[in-house]
Design a protein around this motif. Sequence first.
Motif, PDB file in Angstrom:
ATOM      1  N   ILE A   5       0.886  -1.168  -0.063  1.00  0.00           N
ATOM      2  CA  ILE A   5      -0.006   0.028   0.104  1.00  0.00           C
ATOM      3  C   ILE A   5       0.907   1.182   0.034  1.00  0.00           C
ATOM      4  N   TYR A   6       2.088   1.177   0.325  1.00  0.00           N
ATOM      5  CA  TYR A   6       2.914   2.389   0.579  1.00  0.00           C
ATOM      6  C   TYR A   6       3.354   2.922  -0.991  1.00  0.00           C
ATOM      7  N   ASP A   7       3.235   2.115  -1.822  1.00  0.00           N
ATOM      8  CA  ASP A   7       3.406   2.621  -3.215  1.00  0.00           C
ATOM      9  C   ASP A   7       2.115   3.143  -3.947  1.00  0.00           C
ATOM     10  N   ALA A  14      -0.229  10.726   2.041  1.00  0.00           N
ATOM     11  CA  ALA A  14      -0.613  10.859   3.504  1.00  0.00           C
ATOM     12  C   ALA A  14       0.077  10.247   4.548  1.00  0.00           C
ATOM     13  N   TYR A  15       0.994   9.202   4.148  1.00  0.00           N
ATOM     14  CA  TYR A  15       1.999   8.800   5.164  1.00  0.00           C
ATOM     15  C   TYR A  15       3.039   9.742   5.330  1.00  0.00           C
ATOM     16  N   SER A  16       3.459  10.301   4.283  1.00  0.00           N
ATOM     17  CA  SER A  16       4.510  11.003   4.250  1.00  0.00           C
ATOM     18  C   SER A  16       4.441  12.530   5.191  1.00  0.00           C
ATOM     19  N   LEU A  49      13.910  -4.715   9.130  1.00  0.00           N
ATOM     20  CA  LEU A  49      12.777  -4.980   8.125  1.00  0.00           C
ATOM     21  C   LEU A  49      11.467  -4.335   8.275  1.00  0.00           C
ATOM     22  N   GLY A  50      11.153  -4.145   7.017  1.00  0.00           N
ATOM     23  CA  GLY A  50      10.067  -2.939   6.876  1.00  0.00           C
ATOM     24  C   GLY A  50      10.854  -1.455   7.077  1.00  0.00           C
ATOM     25  N   CYS A  51      11.997  -0.935   6.861  1.00  0.00           N
ATOM     26  CA  CYS A  51      12.866  -0.073   6.908  1.00  0.00           C
ATOM     27  C   CYS A  51      12.348   1.280   6.730  1.00  0.00           C
ATOM     28  N   GLY A  52      10.997   1.264   5.728  1.00  0.00           N
ATOM     29  CA  GLY A  52      10.586   2.451   5.396  1.00  0.00           C
ATOM     30  C   GLY A  52      11.638   3.655   4.840  1.00  0.00           C
ATOM     31  N   PHE A  53      11.656   4.839   5.736  1.00  0.00           N
ATOM     32  CA  PHE A  53      12.291   5.882   5.107  1.00  0.00           C
ATOM     33  C   PHE A  53      13.810   5.701   5.530  1.00  0.00           C
ATOM     34  N   VAL A  71      15.312  -3.522   4.611  1.00  0.00           N
ATOM     35  CA  VAL A  71      14.554  -4.214   3.479  1.00  0.00           C
ATOM     36  C   VAL A  71      13.210  -3.558   3.476  1.00  0.00           C
ATOM     37  N   ASP A  72      12.779  -3.318   2.363  1.00  0.00           N
ATOM     38  CA  ASP A  72      11.377  -2.828   2.338  1.00  0.00           C
ATOM     39  C   ASP A  72      10.619  -3.116   0.968  1.00  0.00           C
ATOM     40  N   VAL A  73       9.461  -3.265   0.782  1.00  0.00           N
ATOM     41  CA  VAL A  73       8.825  -3.725  -0.481  1.00  0.00           C
ATOM     42  C   VAL A  73       8.558  -2.701  -1.325  1.00  0.00           C
ATOM     43  N   SER A  74       8.507  -1.441  -0.573  1.00  0.00           N
ATOM     44  CA  SER A  74       7.892  -0.240  -1.446  1.00  0.00           C
ATOM     45  C   SER A  74       9.054   0.639  -2.024  1.00  0.00           C
ATOM     46  N   GLN A  94      15.020  -4.196  -1.827  1.00  0.00           N
ATOM     47  CA  GLN A  94      13.643  -4.276  -2.029  1.00  0.00           C
ATOM     48  C   GLN A  94      13.330  -5.636  -1.856  1.00  0.00           C
ATOM     49  N   ALA A  95      12.285  -5.962  -1.047  1.00  0.00           N
ATOM     50  CA  ALA A  95      12.096  -7.431  -1.005  1.00  0.00           C
ATOM     51  C   ALA A  95      10.774  -7.406  -0.326  1.00  0.00           C
ATOM     52  N   ASP A  96       9.891  -8.250  -0.514  1.00  0.00           N
ATOM     53  CA  ASP A  96       8.692  -8.776   0.150  1.00  0.00           C
ATOM     54  C   ASP A  96       8.929  -9.628   1.502  1.00  0.00           C
ATOM     55  N   LEU A  97       8.569  -9.162   2.672  1.00  0.00           N
ATOM     56  CA  LEU A  97       8.807 -10.064   3.806  1.00  0.00           C
ATOM     57  C   LEU A  97       8.069 -11.425   3.752  1.00  0.00           C
ATOM     58  N   GLU A  98       6.885 -11.364   2.778  1.00  0.00           N
ATOM     59  CA  GLU A  98       6.285 -12.612   2.705  1.00  0.00           C
ATOM     60  C   GLU A  98       7.293 -13.721   2.236  1.00  0.00           C
ATOM     61  N   SER A 112      12.354  -4.564  13.705  1.00  0.00           N
ATOM     62  CA  SER A 112      11.358  -4.138  12.691  1.00  0.00           C
ATOM     63  C   SER A 112      10.343  -3.234  13.732  1.00  0.00           C
ATOM     64  N   SER A 113      10.005  -2.084  12.957  1.00  0.00           N
ATOM     65  CA  SER A 113       9.078  -1.126  13.459  1.00  0.00           C
ATOM     66  C   SER A 113       8.076  -1.037  12.555  1.00  0.00           C
ATOM     67  N   LEU A 114       6.647  -1.654  13.294  1.00  0.00           N
ATOM     68  CA  LEU A 114       5.520  -1.299  12.653  1.00  0.00           C
ATOM     69  C   LEU A 114       5.365  -2.120  11.291  1.00  0.00           C
ATOM     70  N   HIS A 117       2.867  -6.476  10.864  1.00  0.00           N
ATOM     71  CA  HIS A 117       1.257  -6.710  10.805  1.00  0.00           C
ATOM     72  C   HIS A 117       0.800  -6.741   9.419  1.00  0.00           C
ATOM     73  N   TYR A 118       1.611  -6.438   8.468  1.00  0.00           N
ATOM     74  CA  TYR A 118       1.227  -6.425   7.096  1.00  0.00           C
ATOM     75  C   TYR A 118       1.522  -7.782   6.535  1.00  0.00           C
ATOM     76  N   VAL A 119       2.014  -8.770   7.200  1.00  0.00           N
ATOM     77  CA  VAL A 119       2.707  -9.768   6.879  1.00  0.00           C
ATOM     78  C   VAL A 119       1.590 -11.114   6.891  1.00  0.00           C
TER      79      VAL A 119
HETATM   80  C1  LIG Z   1       4.569   1.888   9.093  1.00  0.00           C
HETATM   81  S1  LIG Z   1       5.747   1.807   8.016  1.00  0.00           S
HETATM   82  C2  LIG Z   1       7.133   1.814   9.183  1.00  0.00           C
HETATM   83  C3  LIG Z   1       8.373   2.203   8.373  1.00  0.00           C
HETATM   84  C4  LIG Z   1       9.581   2.145   9.506  1.00  0.00           C
HETATM   85  N1  LIG Z   1       9.772   0.841  10.096  1.00  0.00           N
HETATM   86  C5  LIG Z   1       9.235   3.307  10.671  1.00  0.00           C
HETATM   87  O1  LIG Z   1       9.157   2.852  11.765  1.00  0.00           O
HETATM   88  O2  LIG Z   1       9.402   4.572  10.412  1.00  0.00           O
HETATM   89  C6  LIG Z   1       5.790   0.200   7.540  1.00  0.00           C
HETATM   90  C7  LIG Z   1       6.772  -0.422   6.591  1.00  0.00           C
HETATM   91  O3  LIG Z   1       6.526  -1.572   6.286  1.00  0.00           O
HETATM   92  C8  LIG Z   1       6.676  -1.654   4.812  1.00  0.00           C
HETATM   93  N2  LIG Z   1       6.146  -3.068   4.289  1.00  0.00           N
HETATM   94  C9  LIG Z   1       4.701  -3.566   4.589  1.00  0.00           C
HETATM   95  N3  LIG Z   1       4.548  -4.850   4.154  1.00  0.00           N
HETATM   96  C10 LIG Z   1       5.737  -5.147   3.595  1.00  0.00           C
HETATM   97  C11 LIG Z   1       6.242  -6.559   3.032  1.00  0.00           C
HETATM   98  N4  LIG Z   1       5.406  -7.375   2.764  1.00  0.00           N
HETATM   99  N5  LIG Z   1       7.418  -6.602   2.772  1.00  0.00           N
HETATM  100  C12 LIG Z   1       8.345  -5.553   2.829  1.00  0.00           C
HETATM  101  N6  LIG Z   1       8.061  -4.345   3.455  1.00  0.00           N
HETATM  102  C13 LIG Z   1       6.781  -4.337   3.858  1.00  0.00           C
HETATM  103  C14 LIG Z   1       5.978  -0.793   4.275  1.00  0.00           C
HETATM  104  O4  LIG Z   1       6.370  -0.600   2.805  1.00  0.00           O
HETATM  105  C15 LIG Z   1       6.632   0.413   5.079  1.00  0.00           C
HETATM  106  O5  LIG Z   1       7.609   0.890   4.561  1.00  0.00           O
END
Ligand SMILES: C[S@@+](CC[C@H](N)C(=O)[O-])C[C@H]1O[C@@H](n2cnc3c(N)ncnc32)[C@H](O)[C@@H]1O
Length: 243
Positions: A5-7, A14-16, A49-53, A71-74, A94-98, A112-114, A117-119
């Motif tokens: 969804i981040y793409d 909105a997230y930015s 994991l899910g490093c975001g910015f 690592v992040d999918v977006s 760039q990778a999918d945590l699935e 891994s921060s937040l 719960h997307y996995v």
């Molecule tokens: C709420 S943001 C948190 C970003 C960062 N960890 C932080 O705390 O600022 C969630 C992040 O998880 C990434 N994400 C969500 N599902 C993912 C997946 N299946 N594989 C990799 N990254 C994923 C999103 O793209 C996003 O960057």
Amino acid sequence: MTQNIYDDPAFFTAYSGLRRSLEGLDGAPEWPAMRALLPQIEGARVLDLGCGFGWFSRWAREAGAAQVTGVDVSANMLARARADTADQAIVFQQADLETYAPPSASFDLIYSSLALHYVSDLAGLISRIAAGLVAGGRLVVSVEHPIYTAPWRPGWTTNEDGGRTWPIDRYNLEGPRITDWLAPGVVKYHRMLGTWLNRLIAAGLRVDHVEDWGPTDALLDARPDLASERDRPMFLIIAASLR
Ligand SMILES: C[S@@+](CC[C@H](N)C(=O)[O-])C[C@H]1O[C@@H](n2cnc3c(N)ncnc32)[C@H](O)[C@@H]1O
């Protein structure tokens, strides 16, 4: 395959604009609780994991980590992470945590921060995380709290006395929850508290700390907007180690 969804352009815009996107770790109220659980960072090999910015990835290097992999999918999130980072010892991937599997026995800290719960395949990811840790390595993770994720239609109700209640339904029904958060149709996964913990235990990790995060008095003085976090926890924070 994740929703990513981040793409989505509207979601990303909105997230930015969120406080934690603009201010980084200082804008994330749970960061001090996460930081308190970190092992020695000096010389550590760190996976975010899910490093975001990339806020934590950069913090870890400034704190002395030897190398950091974020690592992040977006593509959107990674583009900004790379633009904001000038450090050869941080690699964004760039990778999918699935399906992502870290190289085995390679990291002293997996953070891994937040994101988890997307996995959907949590059991698979946790077992791959355990395999990526060195003996004695630590996992520090935050996710949306099960009390926050459980309701089918999450939201506050107003009581007769003017107070607020967060009604919980379907707690024992694990699986996807579709909410309108920043954009319509965002998919996250609800799991019971026991499931989060038992997945770690089943993967051979020792659970060291579990925290239903809530704001301190001092934080509420500075951030009165967080008062509702005392009525229901939004974040679950867990630290675990590979024995
Ligand atoms: C709420 S943001 C948190 C970003 C960062 N960890 C932080 O705390 O600022 C969630 C992040 O998880 C990434 N994400 C969500 N599902 C993912 C997946 N299946 N594989 C990799 N990254 C994923 C999103 O793209 C996003 O960057």
